[in-house]
Design a protein around this motif. Structure first.
Motif, PDB file in Angstrom:
ATOM      1  N   GLN A   1       0.882  -1.168   0.000  1.00  0.00           N
ATOM      2  CA  GLN A   1       0.000   0.000   0.000  1.00  0.00           C
ATOM      3  C   GLN A   1       0.918   1.216   0.000  1.00  0.00           C
ATOM      4  N   SER A   2       0.908   1.943  -1.074  1.00  0.00           N
ATOM      5  CA  SER A   2       1.911   2.997  -1.280  1.00  0.00           C
ATOM      6  C   SER A   2       1.521   4.336  -0.667  1.00  0.00           C
ATOM      7  N   GLN A   3       0.308   4.432  -0.148  1.00  0.00           N
ATOM      8  CA  GLN A   3      -0.173   5.706   0.418  1.00  0.00           C
ATOM      9  C   GLN A   3      -0.312   5.559   1.930  1.00  0.00           C
ATOM     10  N   PRO A   4       0.652   6.021   2.698  1.00  0.00           N
ATOM     11  CA  PRO A   4       0.543   5.888   4.158  1.00  0.00           C
ATOM     12  C   PRO A   4      -0.634   6.682   4.727  1.00  0.00           C
ATOM     13  N   GLU A   5      -0.903   7.850   4.144  1.00  0.00           N
ATOM     14  CA  GLU A   5      -1.990   8.697   4.646  1.00  0.00           C
ATOM     15  C   GLU A   5      -2.713   9.355   3.480  1.00  0.00           C
ATOM     16  N   MET A   6      -4.019   9.511   3.668  1.00  0.00           N
ATOM     17  CA  MET A   6      -4.830  10.239   2.695  1.00  0.00           C
ATOM     18  C   MET A   6      -5.917  10.993   3.445  1.00  0.00           C
ATOM     19  N   SER A   7      -6.412  12.028   2.789  1.00  0.00           N
ATOM     20  CA  SER A   7      -7.541  12.749   3.359  1.00  0.00           C
ATOM     21  C   SER A   7      -8.530  13.061   2.247  1.00  0.00           C
ATOM     22  N   VAL A   8      -9.785  13.215   2.631  1.00  0.00           N
ATOM     23  CA  VAL A   8     -10.843  13.487   1.666  1.00  0.00           C
ATOM     24  C   VAL A   8     -11.908  14.327   2.330  1.00  0.00           C
ATOM     25  N   GLN A   9     -12.527  15.180   1.581  1.00  0.00           N
ATOM     26  CA  GLN A   9     -13.641  15.968   2.096  1.00  0.00           C
ATOM     27  C   GLN A   9     -14.892  15.103   2.185  1.00  0.00           C
ATOM     28  N   GLU A  10     -15.656  15.369   3.192  1.00  0.00           N
ATOM     29  CA  GLU A  10     -16.939  14.673   3.361  1.00  0.00           C
ATOM     30  C   GLU A  10     -17.740  14.783   2.072  1.00  0.00           C
ATOM     31  N   ALA A  11     -18.377  13.665   1.682  1.00  0.00           N
ATOM     32  CA  ALA A  11     -19.227  13.546   0.499  1.00  0.00           C
ATOM     33  C   ALA A  11     -18.440  13.357  -0.805  1.00  0.00           C
ATOM     34  N   GLU A  12     -17.125  13.498  -0.741  1.00  0.00           N
ATOM     35  CA  GLU A  12     -16.314  13.290  -1.934  1.00  0.00           C
ATOM     36  C   GLU A  12     -15.943  11.812  -2.078  1.00  0.00           C
ATOM     37  N   THR A  13     -15.267  11.520  -3.176  1.00  0.00           N
ATOM     38  CA  THR A  13     -14.832  10.152  -3.472  1.00  0.00           C
ATOM     39  C   THR A  13     -13.327  10.039  -3.325  1.00  0.00           C
ATOM     40  N   VAL A  14     -12.883   8.923  -2.786  1.00  0.00           N
ATOM     41  CA  VAL A  14     -11.448   8.692  -2.602  1.00  0.00           C
ATOM     42  C   VAL A  14     -11.114   7.270  -3.026  1.00  0.00           C
ATOM     43  N   THR A  15      -9.904   7.106  -3.551  1.00  0.00           N
ATOM     44  CA  THR A  15      -9.442   5.789  -3.978  1.00  0.00           C
ATOM     45  C   THR A  15      -8.144   5.432  -3.268  1.00  0.00           C
ATOM     46  N   LEU A  16      -8.130   4.266  -2.639  1.00  0.00           N
ATOM     47  CA  LEU A  16      -6.949   3.759  -1.954  1.00  0.00           C
ATOM     48  C   LEU A  16      -6.306   2.670  -2.813  1.00  0.00           C
ATOM     49  N   SER A  17      -5.006   2.745  -2.932  1.00  0.00           N
ATOM     50  CA  SER A  17      -4.290   1.827  -3.833  1.00  0.00           C
ATOM     51  C   SER A  17      -3.709   0.627  -3.106  1.00  0.00           C
ATOM     52  N   CYS A  18      -3.618  -0.468  -3.834  1.00  0.00           N
ATOM     53  CA  CYS A  18      -3.005  -1.692  -3.297  1.00  0.00           C
ATOM     54  C   CYS A  18      -2.470  -2.506  -4.473  1.00  0.00           C
ATOM     55  N   THR A  19      -1.255  -2.963  -4.351  1.00  0.00           N
ATOM     56  CA  THR A  19      -0.713  -3.911  -5.321  1.00  0.00           C
ATOM     57  C   THR A  19      -0.212  -5.129  -4.570  1.00  0.00           C
ATOM     58  N   TYR A  20      -0.136  -6.243  -5.256  1.00  0.00           N
ATOM     59  CA  TYR A  20       0.284  -7.483  -4.606  1.00  0.00           C
ATOM     60  C   TYR A  20       1.123  -8.293  -5.562  1.00  0.00           C
ATOM     61  N   ASP A  21       1.805  -9.241  -5.016  1.00  0.00           N
ATOM     62  CA  ASP A  21       2.622 -10.114  -5.827  1.00  0.00           C
ATOM     63  C   ASP A  21       2.372 -11.543  -5.390  1.00  0.00           C
TER      64      ASP A  21
END
Lengths: 111, 114
Positions: B6-26
Protein backbone atom coordinates in the motif's frame (compact mmCIF):
# COMPACT_ATOMS: atom_id res chain seq x y z
CA UNK A 1 -25.09 -11.79 15.75
CA UNK A 2 -22.16 -14.22 15.65
CA UNK A 3 -18.81 -12.71 16.51
CA UNK A 4 -15.37 -13.63 17.74
CA UNK A 5 -14.73 -12.83 21.39
CA UNK A 6 -11.37 -12.25 23.02
CA UNK A 7 -10.34 -11.78 26.61
CA UNK A 8 -8.89 -9.78 28.17
CA UNK A 9 -9.39 -6.63 26.15
CA UNK A 10 -6.38 -4.98 27.73
CA UNK A 11 -3.57 -6.41 29.79
CA UNK A 12 -0.72 -4.64 31.54
CA UNK A 13 1.91 -6.85 33.09
CA UNK A 14 5.50 -6.81 34.21
CA UNK A 15 8.38 -8.38 32.40
CA UNK A 16 8.76 -12.04 33.26
CA UNK A 17 5.11 -12.66 34.02
CA UNK A 18 2.95 -15.22 32.24
CA UNK A 19 0.21 -13.88 29.97
CA UNK A 20 -2.73 -15.90 28.68
CA UNK A 21 -5.05 -14.61 25.99
CA UNK A 22 -8.28 -16.40 25.11
CA UNK A 23 -10.42 -16.49 22.01
CA UNK A 24 -13.84 -17.92 21.30
CA UNK A 25 -14.28 -18.40 17.55
CA UNK A 26 -17.58 -18.23 15.74
CA UNK A 27 -19.50 -21.47 16.09
CA UNK A 28 -19.04 -23.61 13.02
CA UNK A 29 -15.84 -21.96 11.84
CA UNK A 30 -13.11 -24.56 11.53
CA UNK A 31 -10.05 -22.33 11.25
CA UNK A 32 -8.60 -20.05 13.91
CA UNK A 33 -5.76 -17.60 13.38
CA UNK A 34 -3.61 -15.60 15.80
CA UNK A 35 -2.16 -12.34 14.45
CA UNK A 36 -0.04 -9.69 16.13
CA UNK A 37 -0.14 -6.01 15.25
CA UNK A 38 2.70 -3.61 15.98
CA UNK A 39 3.60 -0.22 14.58
CA UNK A 40 6.88 -1.52 13.19
CA UNK A 41 5.81 -4.86 11.73
CA UNK A 42 2.14 -4.27 11.01
CA UNK A 43 -0.11 -7.34 11.08
CA UNK A 44 1.69 -10.64 11.08
CA UNK A 45 0.63 -14.23 11.58
CA UNK A 46 1.70 -16.03 14.72
CA UNK A 47 -0.12 -19.36 14.35
CA UNK A 48 -3.24 -21.00 13.03
CA UNK A 49 -5.36 -24.09 13.55
CA UNK A 50 -7.78 -26.05 11.43
CA UNK A 51 -10.23 -28.40 13.10
CA UNK A 52 -8.21 -27.74 16.29
CA UNK A 53 -4.98 -29.08 14.78
CA UNK A 54 -2.03 -26.67 14.57
CA UNK A 55 -1.02 -26.06 10.96
CA UNK A 56 1.59 -23.36 11.24
CA UNK A 57 3.22 -21.69 14.21
CA UNK A 58 6.36 -20.52 12.46
CA UNK A 59 5.56 -16.91 13.32
CA UNK A 60 5.86 -17.48 17.05
CA UNK A 61 9.00 -17.34 19.17
CA UNK A 62 8.94 -20.99 20.22
CA UNK A 63 10.83 -20.53 23.45
CA UNK A 64 8.22 -18.27 25.01
CA UNK A 65 4.98 -18.48 23.02
CA UNK A 66 2.53 -21.34 22.85
CA UNK A 67 -0.86 -21.67 21.18
CA UNK A 68 -3.48 -24.33 21.78
CA UNK A 69 -7.09 -25.21 21.05
CA UNK A 70 -8.34 -27.30 23.96
CA UNK A 71 -11.74 -27.55 22.28
CA UNK A 72 -13.63 -26.10 19.34
CA UNK A 73 -14.88 -23.15 21.36
CA UNK A 74 -11.59 -21.99 22.86
CA UNK A 75 -8.18 -21.00 21.52
CA UNK A 76 -5.41 -19.78 23.82
CA UNK A 77 -2.18 -17.92 23.30
CA UNK A 78 0.34 -17.93 26.14
CA UNK A 79 3.52 -15.98 26.62
CA UNK A 80 5.91 -17.11 29.33
CA UNK A 81 7.99 -15.23 30.26
CA UNK A 82 6.73 -11.98 28.76
CA UNK A 83 9.14 -9.29 27.55
CA UNK A 84 8.65 -5.61 26.71
CA UNK A 85 9.05 -6.38 22.99
CA UNK A 86 5.88 -8.50 23.21
CA UNK A 87 3.84 -5.32 23.69
CA UNK A 88 1.34 -5.31 20.83
CA UNK A 89 -2.29 -5.93 19.93
CA UNK A 90 -3.04 -9.63 19.53
CA UNK A 91 -5.94 -10.56 17.29
CA UNK A 92 -7.76 -13.82 16.97
CA UNK A 93 -9.63 -14.43 13.73
CA UNK A 94 -12.18 -17.09 12.92
CA UNK A 95 -12.25 -18.38 9.37
CA UNK A 96 -14.76 -20.07 7.15
CA UNK A 97 -14.82 -20.41 3.38
CA UNK A 98 -11.99 -18.01 2.63
CA UNK A 99 -13.30 -15.25 4.87
CA UNK A 100 -11.90 -14.22 8.24
CA UNK A 101 -13.64 -12.40 11.03
CA UNK A 102 -11.58 -10.73 13.69
CA UNK A 103 -12.08 -10.42 17.39
CA UNK A 104 -11.64 -7.07 19.15
CA UNK A 105 -8.03 -7.84 20.02
CA UNK A 106 -6.08 -7.89 23.26
CA UNK A 107 -3.78 -4.92 23.81
CA UNK A 108 -0.80 -6.22 25.77
CA UNK A 109 1.62 -3.89 27.51
CA UNK A 110 4.68 -5.44 29.13
CA UNK A 111 6.53 -3.06 31.45
CA UNK B 1 5.84 -15.74 -0.79
CA UNK B 2 3.09 -13.22 -1.30
CA UNK B 3 3.55 -9.52 -0.68
CA UNK B 4 1.04 -6.69 -0.42
CA UNK B 5 2.00 -3.06 -0.93
CA UNK B 6 0.00 0.00 0.00
CA UNK B 7 1.91 3.00 -1.28
CA UNK B 8 -0.17 5.71 0.42
CA UNK B 9 0.54 5.89 4.16
CA UNK B 10 -1.99 8.70 4.65
CA UNK B 11 -4.83 10.24 2.69
CA UNK B 12 -7.54 12.75 3.36
CA UNK B 13 -10.84 13.49 1.67
CA UNK B 14 -13.64 15.97 2.10
CA UNK B 15 -16.94 14.67 3.36
CA UNK B 16 -19.23 13.55 0.50
CA UNK B 17 -16.31 13.29 -1.93
CA UNK B 18 -14.83 10.15 -3.47
CA UNK B 19 -11.45 8.69 -2.60
CA UNK B 20 -9.44 5.79 -3.98
CA UNK B 21 -6.95 3.76 -1.95
CA UNK B 22 -4.29 1.83 -3.83
CA UNK B 23 -3.01 -1.69 -3.30
CA UNK B 24 -0.71 -3.91 -5.32
CA UNK B 25 0.28 -7.48 -4.61
CA UNK B 26 2.62 -10.11 -5.83
CA UNK B 27 1.84 -13.80 -6.03
CA UNK B 28 2.36 -16.87 -8.16
CA UNK B 29 -0.98 -18.32 -7.08
CA UNK B 30 -3.81 -18.56 -9.56
CA UNK B 31 -6.68 -18.94 -7.10
CA UNK B 32 -6.80 -16.37 -4.34
CA UNK B 33 -8.89 -13.77 -2.57
CA UNK B 34 -8.32 -10.11 -1.88
CA UNK B 35 -9.78 -8.12 0.96
CA UNK B 36 -10.05 -4.63 2.34
CA UNK B 37 -10.33 -4.30 6.10
CA UNK B 38 -11.16 -1.14 8.02
CA UNK B 39 -9.67 -0.47 11.44
CA UNK B 40 -11.23 2.53 13.24
CA UNK B 41 -9.78 3.92 16.48
CA UNK B 42 -11.68 1.22 18.37
CA UNK B 43 -9.07 -1.16 16.78
CA UNK B 44 -11.71 -3.61 15.62
CA UNK B 45 -10.81 -5.10 12.22
CA UNK B 46 -13.89 -4.87 10.03
CA UNK B 47 -14.17 -6.63 6.69
CA UNK B 48 -15.21 -4.04 4.12
CA UNK B 49 -15.16 -5.96 0.86
CA UNK B 50 -13.79 -9.12 -0.68
CA UNK B 51 -12.90 -10.12 -4.24
CA UNK B 52 -12.40 -13.60 -5.64
CA UNK B 53 -9.59 -13.64 -8.21
CA UNK B 54 -11.50 -15.90 -10.56
CA UNK B 55 -14.33 -13.37 -10.85
CA UNK B 56 -13.90 -10.68 -13.47
CA UNK B 57 -16.67 -8.52 -12.06
CA UNK B 58 -15.52 -5.99 -9.49
CA UNK B 59 -17.05 -6.38 -6.04
CA UNK B 60 -19.26 -3.64 -4.60
CA UNK B 61 -20.73 -3.11 -1.15
CA UNK B 62 -22.91 -0.03 -0.93
CA UNK B 63 -20.52 2.98 -1.09
CA UNK B 64 -17.46 0.74 -1.37
CA UNK B 65 -16.22 -0.74 -4.63
CA UNK B 66 -13.00 -2.18 -5.93
CA UNK B 67 -11.07 -1.96 -9.16
CA UNK B 68 -9.48 -5.37 -9.57
CA UNK B 69 -6.86 -5.62 -12.30
CA UNK B 70 -5.58 -9.19 -12.17
CA UNK B 71 -2.91 -8.87 -14.83
CA UNK B 72 -1.51 -5.76 -13.18
CA UNK B 73 -1.94 -7.30 -9.70
CA UNK B 74 -3.74 -4.22 -8.56
CA UNK B 75 -6.68 -3.99 -6.16
CA UNK B 76 -7.83 -0.47 -5.33
CA UNK B 77 -10.70 0.55 -3.06
CA UNK B 78 -13.05 3.37 -3.97
CA UNK B 79 -15.14 5.00 -1.29
CA UNK B 80 -17.97 7.14 -2.63
CA UNK B 81 -19.84 9.81 -0.69
CA UNK B 82 -17.25 9.71 2.09
CA UNK B 83 -18.59 9.99 5.61
CA UNK B 84 -16.91 11.04 8.85
CA UNK B 85 -17.33 7.47 10.08
CA UNK B 86 -15.07 6.26 7.28
CA UNK B 87 -12.10 7.77 9.09
CA UNK B 88 -9.88 4.77 9.87
CA UNK B 89 -6.86 2.72 8.85
CA UNK B 90 -7.54 0.62 5.78
CA UNK B 91 -5.65 -2.60 5.17
CA UNK B 92 -5.42 -4.50 1.94
CA UNK B 93 -4.97 -8.25 2.41
CA UNK B 94 -4.23 -11.30 0.29
CA UNK B 95 -5.40 -14.82 1.02
CA UNK B 96 -4.60 -17.92 -0.99
CA UNK B 97 -7.46 -20.29 -1.65
CA UNK B 98 -8.23 -22.73 1.13
CA UNK B 99 -8.84 -20.40 4.07
CA UNK B 100 -5.15 -19.71 4.66
CA UNK B 101 -3.50 -16.93 6.66
CA UNK B 102 -3.83 -13.42 5.29
CA UNK B 103 -0.91 -11.29 4.20
CA UNK B 104 -1.53 -7.64 4.98
CA UNK B 105 -0.24 -4.38 3.58
CA UNK B 106 1.06 -1.71 5.94
CA UNK B 107 -2.18 0.22 5.76
CA UNK B 108 -3.44 3.63 4.65
CA UNK B 109 -4.68 6.09 7.23
CA UNK B 110 -7.75 7.83 5.82
CA UNK B 111 -9.11 11.01 7.32
CA UNK B 112 -12.50 12.32 6.25
CA UNK B 113 -12.73 16.06 6.79
CA UNK B 114 -15.98 17.90 7.43
Amino acid sequence: DARVTQTPRDKVTEMGQEVTMRCQPILGHNTVFWYRQTMMQGLELLAYFRNRAPLDDSGMPKDRFSAEMPDATLATLKIQPSEPRDSAVYFCASGFYNEQFFGPGTRLTVL
Amino acid sequence: AQTVTQSQPEMSVQEAETVTLSCTYDTSENNYYLFWYKQPPSRQMILVIRQEAYKQQNATENRFSVNFQKAAKSFSLKISDSQLGDTAMYFCAFGASGNTPLVFGKGTRLSVIA
